[in-house]
Design an enzyme around this catalytic site. Structure first.
Site, PDB file in Angstrom:
ATOM      1  N   HIS A  25       1.097  -1.290  -0.043  1.00 61.09           N
ATOM      2  CA  HIS A  25      -0.071   0.309  -0.479  1.00 61.09           C
ATOM      3  C   HIS A  25       0.889   1.415   0.099  1.00 61.09           C
ATOM      4  O   HIS A  25       2.237   1.403   1.471  1.00 61.09           O
ATOM      5  CB  HIS A  25      -1.107   0.196   1.191  1.00 61.09           C
ATOM      6  CG  HIS A  25      -2.087  -1.208   1.039  1.00 61.09           C
ATOM      7  ND1 HIS A  25      -2.318  -1.330   2.406  1.00 61.09           N
ATOM      8  CD2 HIS A  25      -2.698  -1.301   0.104  1.00 61.09           C
ATOM      9  CE1 HIS A  25      -3.155  -2.483   1.555  1.00 61.09           C
ATOM     10  NE2 HIS A  25      -3.276  -2.149   0.971  1.00 61.09           N
ATOM     11  N   GLU A  28       1.501   3.312   3.176  1.00 60.96           N
ATOM     12  CA  GLU A  28       1.737   3.435   3.918  1.00 60.96           C
ATOM     13  C   GLU A  28       3.348   3.456   4.312  1.00 60.96           C
ATOM     14  O   GLU A  28       3.913   2.568   4.384  1.00 60.96           O
ATOM     15  CB  GLU A  28       1.768   1.824   4.574  1.00 60.96           C
ATOM     16  CG  GLU A  28       0.127   1.830   4.438  1.00 60.96           C
ATOM     17  CD  GLU A  28      -0.595   0.535   4.514  1.00 60.96           C
ATOM     18  OE1 GLU A  28       0.096  -0.275   5.024  1.00 60.96           O
ATOM     19  OE2 GLU A  28      -1.762   0.178   4.566  1.00 60.96           O
ATOM     20  N   HIS A 123       3.214  -3.233   7.235  1.00 56.26           N
ATOM     21  CA  HIS A 123       1.772  -2.569   6.831  1.00 56.26           C
ATOM     22  C   HIS A 123       2.593  -1.131   7.653  1.00 56.26           C
ATOM     23  O   HIS A 123       3.026  -1.431   8.602  1.00 56.26           O
ATOM     24  CB  HIS A 123       0.883  -2.882   6.736  1.00 56.26           C
ATOM     25  CG  HIS A 123       0.868  -4.034   5.687  1.00 56.26           C
ATOM     26  ND1 HIS A 123      -0.350  -3.568   4.816  1.00 56.26           N
ATOM     27  CD2 HIS A 123       1.063  -4.919   5.263  1.00 56.26           C
ATOM     28  CE1 HIS A 123      -0.473  -4.797   3.722  1.00 56.26           C
ATOM     29  NE2 HIS A 123       0.210  -5.111   3.867  1.00 56.26           N
ATOM     30  N   GLU A 196       1.968  -4.478  11.454  1.00 55.97           N
ATOM     31  CA  GLU A 196       1.689  -3.413  11.277  1.00 55.97           C
ATOM     32  C   GLU A 196       2.412  -2.946  11.994  1.00 55.97           C
ATOM     33  O   GLU A 196       2.577  -2.838  13.312  1.00 55.97           O
ATOM     34  CB  GLU A 196      -0.081  -3.634  11.294  1.00 55.97           C
ATOM     35  CG  GLU A 196      -1.018  -4.225  10.932  1.00 55.97           C
ATOM     36  CD  GLU A 196      -1.756  -3.197   9.556  1.00 55.97           C
ATOM     37  OE1 GLU A 196      -0.499  -2.660   9.559  1.00 55.97           O
ATOM     38  OE2 GLU A 196      -2.155  -4.128   8.897  1.00 55.97           O
TER      39      GLU A 196
END
Length: 250
Positions: A25, A28, A123, A196
């Site tokens: 993404h 990010e 991420h 994350e």
């Protein structure tokens, strides 16, 4: 990491592979700093890094969505695809990075000399604090428990990583993600995670104060991810000399 002296890279040697991807993404950006921390540590002269290079093979794709990053997109590629929903059947034309990485992973999985033991996709999270992981749910309770070992060890090494925020799920909307798809493809000796990290801050244990993330703090989390493989594979006794602090990357 091409070190000719490493026993695990000699012709015919069995290889334990850790596969890491990031920046699927484009918006990010913290994921790139975490990945940079992992890379900088693994290629350093730190004694832990030397042991890891001798025993593991790290395959790293630091940017799965380069065209989206170049264009300044937040989530999608040049073609308008959220690449992290197309792992099941990536098109070589529309999703070339995913297609290439998936083909490589399948080739390694089918190679009897290669044990693909970890897949970690990095991420950044826009609403939660700290670093944390998503893992998969399995009917086999023993496999499920083994999957929790790495994030528990990482929590001991990284002050900003939260095991309490780590969760295991099989949400249908996440079926096309790397973690979910590869978790179903690979066998029960492979562990697949989404790592994350918060866009903005973390909370230290025992306090209520939020500490803003910096580029250096993200890279430190990456270094701590790399270090955790030493604990996971119980290689601590092979580290020569006193354990110096992990090197700063700037």
């Amino acid at each position: 990491l091409p070190l000719s002296a490493a026993a695990n890279l000699r012709p015919g040697a069995e290889q334990k592979v850790v596969f890491i991807t990031a920046r699927v993404h484009p918006g990010e950006t913290p994921s790139s700093f975490v990945c940079q921390g992992i890379i900088d540590f693994l290629v350093s002269h730190h004694p832990i890094a030397k042991v890891l290079r001798d025993h593991l093979v790290f395959k790293i794709a630091p940017m799965l969505n380069p065209d989206g990053v170049y264009l300044g997109n937040y989530r999608c590629s040049l073609m308008g695809f959220d690449l992290n929903r197309h792992w099941a059947n990536p098109s070589p034309w529309a999703h070339p990075t995913l297609h290439g990485v998936k083909e490589l992973i399948i080739d390694m999985y089918n190679n009897p000399k290669i044990n693909l033991e970890f897949y970690i996709d990095i991420h950044a999270h826009s609403t939660m604090m700290n670093g944390f992981m998503y893992g998969n749910i399995f009917e086999d309770e023993e496999r499920f428990q083994r999957q929790a070992v790495f994030p528990k060890l990482l929590c001991q090494n990284a002050e900003d990583f939260s095991y309490s925020s780590t969760s295991f799920n099989r949400d249908a909307v996440k079926a096309g993600t790397g973690r979910r798809f590869l978790g179903g493809l690979l066998n029960d000796t492979s562990y697949c995670y989404t790592l994350e990290v918060s866009f903005y801050s973390y909370i230290l244990g025992g306090t209520a104060a939020a500490v803003p993330y910096t580029e250096e703090a993200y890279m430190k989390l990456g270094r701590n991810v790399a270090r955790t493989f030493l604990d996971y594979y119980r290689l601590n006794s092979l580290v020569e000399g006193p354990l110096a602090p992990t090197p700063k990357t700037r």
